[in-house]
Write a protein that holds these residues in place. Structure first.
Motif, mmCIF file in Angstrom:
data_model
loop_
_atom_site.group_PDB
_atom_site.id
_atom_site.type_symbol
_atom_site.label_atom_id
_atom_site.label_comp_id
_atom_site.label_asym_id
_atom_site.label_seq_id
_atom_site.Cartn_x
_atom_site.Cartn_y
_atom_site.Cartn_z
ATOM 1 N N CYS A 127 7.099 18.121 1.380
ATOM 2 C CA CYS A 127 6.317 18.811 2.405
ATOM 3 C C CYS A 127 6.469 18.126 3.767
ATOM 4 C CB CYS A 127 4.850 18.896 2.010
ATOM 5 S SG CYS A 127 4.003 17.330 1.832
ATOM 6 N N TYR A 128 6.838 16.842 3.778
ATOM 7 C CA TYR A 128 7.180 16.142 5.019
ATOM 8 C C TYR A 128 8.498 15.419 4.788
ATOM 9 C CZ TYR A 128 2.340 16.866 6.517
ATOM 10 O OH TYR A 128 1.135 17.423 6.881
ATOM 11 N N THR A 129 9.468 15.632 5.667
ATOM 12 C CA THR A 129 10.753 14.949 5.568
ATOM 13 C C THR A 129 11.197 14.487 6.944
ATOM 14 O OG1 THR A 129 12.128 16.931 5.896
ATOM 15 C CG2 THR A 129 11.420 16.453 3.645
ATOM 16 N N ASP A 130 11.836 13.334 7.004
ATOM 17 C CA ASP A 130 12.431 12.830 8.247
ATOM 18 C C ASP A 130 13.240 11.578 7.931
ATOM 19 O OD1 ASP A 130 13.048 12.579 11.007
ATOM 20 O OD2 ASP A 130 11.108 13.439 11.518
ATOM 21 N N ASN A 131 13.649 10.852 8.967
ATOM 22 C CA ASN A 131 14.574 9.740 8.781
ATOM 23 C C ASN A 131 13.952 8.526 8.099
ATOM 24 O OD1 ASN A 131 16.453 11.298 10.074
ATOM 25 N ND2 ASN A 131 16.463 10.123 11.980
ATOM 26 N N HIS A 132 12.679 8.239 8.389
ATOM 27 C CA HIS A 132 12.078 6.986 7.946
ATOM 28 C C HIS A 132 10.732 7.240 7.265
ATOM 29 C CE1 HIS A 132 15.094 5.443 10.668
ATOM 30 N NE2 HIS A 132 14.476 5.965 11.706
ATOM 31 N N GLN A 133 10.334 6.264 6.428
ATOM 32 C CA GLN A 133 9.050 6.356 5.726
ATOM 33 C C GLN A 133 8.371 4.995 5.671
ATOM 34 O OE1 GLN A 133 7.157 7.428 1.323
ATOM 35 N NE2 GLN A 133 9.344 7.735 1.661
ATOM 36 N N LEU A 134 7.054 4.991 5.891
ATOM 37 C CA LEU A 134 6.193 3.844 5.661
ATOM 38 C C LEU A 134 4.997 4.320 4.841
ATOM 39 C CD1 LEU A 134 6.097 2.089 9.161
ATOM 40 C CD2 LEU A 134 7.013 1.093 7.052
ATOM 41 N N ALA A 135 4.579 3.538 3.846
ATOM 42 C CA ALA A 135 3.430 3.932 3.026
ATOM 43 C C ALA A 135 2.767 2.685 2.457
ATOM 44 C CB ALA A 135 3.862 4.858 1.894
ATOM 45 N N VAL A 136 1.433 2.704 2.436
ATOM 46 C CA VAL A 136 0.664 1.628 1.808
ATOM 47 C C VAL A 136 -0.443 2.265 0.970
ATOM 48 C CG1 VAL A 136 1.128 -0.096 3.580
ATOM 49 C CG2 VAL A 136 -0.847 1.402 3.830
ATOM 50 N N GLN A 137 -0.835 1.578 -0.118
ATOM 51 C CA GLN A 137 -1.912 2.074 -0.955
ATOM 52 C C GLN A 137 -2.548 0.914 -1.715
ATOM 53 O OE1 GLN A 137 -0.554 4.652 -4.186
ATOM 54 N NE2 GLN A 137 1.456 3.676 -4.178
ATOM 55 N N ALA A 138 -3.842 1.052 -1.980
ATOM 56 C CA ALA A 138 -4.574 0.101 -2.801
ATOM 57 C C ALA A 138 -5.241 0.874 -3.922
ATOM 58 C CB ALA A 138 -5.614 -0.646 -1.973
ATOM 59 N N GLU A 139 -5.152 0.369 -5.143
ATOM 60 C CA GLU A 139 -5.656 1.089 -6.309
ATOM 61 C C GLU A 139 -6.515 0.159 -7.163
ATOM 62 O OE1 GLU A 139 -3.391 4.286 -8.502
ATOM 63 O OE2 GLU A 139 -3.176 2.639 -9.940
ATOM 64 N N LEU A 140 -7.704 0.626 -7.520
ATOM 65 C CA LEU A 140 -8.582 -0.101 -8.429
ATOM 66 C C LEU A 140 -8.457 0.513 -9.815
ATOM 67 C CD1 LEU A 140 -10.772 -2.239 -8.898
ATOM 68 C CD2 LEU A 140 -12.475 -0.481 -8.321
ATOM 69 N N ARG A 141 -8.069 -0.326 -10.783
ATOM 70 C CA ARG A 141 -7.872 0.127 -12.160
ATOM 71 C C ARG A 141 -8.936 -0.515 -13.044
ATOM 72 N NH1 ARG A 141 -1.336 -1.159 -11.865
ATOM 73 N NH2 ARG A 141 -0.897 0.426 -10.255
ATOM 74 N N GLN A 142 -9.639 0.306 -13.832
ATOM 75 C CA GLN A 142 -10.751 -0.184 -14.638
ATOM 76 C C GLN A 142 -10.652 0.321 -16.072
ATOM 77 O OE1 GLN A 142 -13.420 -2.324 -13.752
ATOM 78 N NE2 GLN A 142 -13.625 -2.278 -15.995
ATOM 79 N N HIS A 143 -10.631 -0.608 -17.021
ATOM 80 C CA HIS A 143 -10.731 -0.221 -18.429
ATOM 81 C C HIS A 143 -12.172 0.183 -18.720
ATOM 82 C CE1 HIS A 143 -11.531 -1.172 -22.743
ATOM 83 N NE2 HIS A 143 -10.491 -0.358 -22.861
ATOM 84 N N LEU A 144 -12.362 1.324 -19.392
ATOM 85 C CA LEU A 144 -13.699 1.829 -19.683
ATOM 86 C C LEU A 144 -14.126 1.521 -21.117
ATOM 87 C CD1 LEU A 144 -13.495 5.286 -17.856
ATOM 88 C CD2 LEU A 144 -14.445 3.130 -16.990
ATOM 89 N N PHE A 145 -13.461 2.097 -22.087
ATOM 90 C CA PHE A 145 -13.782 1.839 -23.489
ATOM 91 C C PHE A 145 -12.589 2.271 -24.330
ATOM 92 C CE2 PHE A 145 -15.113 6.123 -22.481
ATOM 93 C CZ PHE A 145 -14.667 6.876 -23.557
#
Length: 210
Positions: A127-145
């Motif tokens: 849906c978005y395309t061009d010459n360059h890409q930058l991306a950052v993400q933070a994810e919290l992962r939690q075991h439940l049961f």
């Protein structure tokens, strides 16, 4: 390591204007190398450690159907930190940059948001395309049961033509929630529901996103 990439893509469109005058099909062969450091305890579902990688690819015009030589630089940094019992905070930063001898990158080699359902999971691929890409993400992962876990993440990314033309409003928000089911020890099936700007998406895959 040494990397080789062979790519052929062909598009069928009613109008060639979408490709900005570029050929609807082409073959590309890329050659390069990468260096990486990896201290993750388990690749598919890391709970601690660091992964860092830098790579360079070279797509010569003489060994493909591209009119101009293209260079690609890739940078990635991931880290994983236990925060409490069953909780892991994971961080991912990624950049990929393309340059060519005439400043224009063939559409087959341009960057795309939603790279392999790994980053910017609230957007459909392309849906978005061009010459360059930058991306950052933070994810919290939690075991439940039992074998069940949950995640939530926030992030942002940008697809851009030149560094000098980056604007604040070009940065795309991204976030979402997901459910995890442990198929076998340290290997999860995942369903993610991602949200972006005027976009949303559902991703099903095996192993964590990063």
């Amino acid at each position: 390591g040494v990397n080789v990439n062979l790519l052929y893509q062909s598009a069928k469109l009613d109008s060639v204007h979408y490709m900005m005058g570029q050929s609807l099909k082409g073959f590309f062969s890329g050659y390069g190398g990468s260096i990486q450091y990896d201290s993750r305890d388990y690749i598919l579902n890391a709970k601690r450690g660091i992964f860092a990688r830098a790579g360079l690819m070279f797509y010569p015009s003489a060994l493909g159907q591209n009119d101009h030589t293209v260079w690609r630089t890739s940078l990635q940094f991931d880290t994983y930190v236990p925060v409490w019992k069953g909780g892991i905070l994971a961080f991912d930063a990624f950049g990929q940059f393309n340059a060519s001898s005439d400043g224009e990158v063939p559409w087959q080699l341009r960057e795309e948001i939603c790279l392999d359902e790994t980053r910017m999971r609230g957007y459909y691929q392309g849906c978005y395309t061009d010459n360059h890409q930058l991306a950052v993400q933070a994810e919290l992962r939690q075991h439940l049961f039992w074998r069940i876990g949950a995640v939530t993440w926030v992030g942002t990314g940008i697809i851009f033509h030149e560094f000098e033309k980056i604007r604040k409003d070009m940065w795309l928000p991204n976030g979402g929630v997901g459910i995890r089911f442990e198929l076998k020890h340290n290997t999860n099936a995942r369903i993610d529901l991602g949200f972006g700007r005027h976009n949303m998406g559902v991703a099903f895959n095996f192993a964590e996103a990063f």
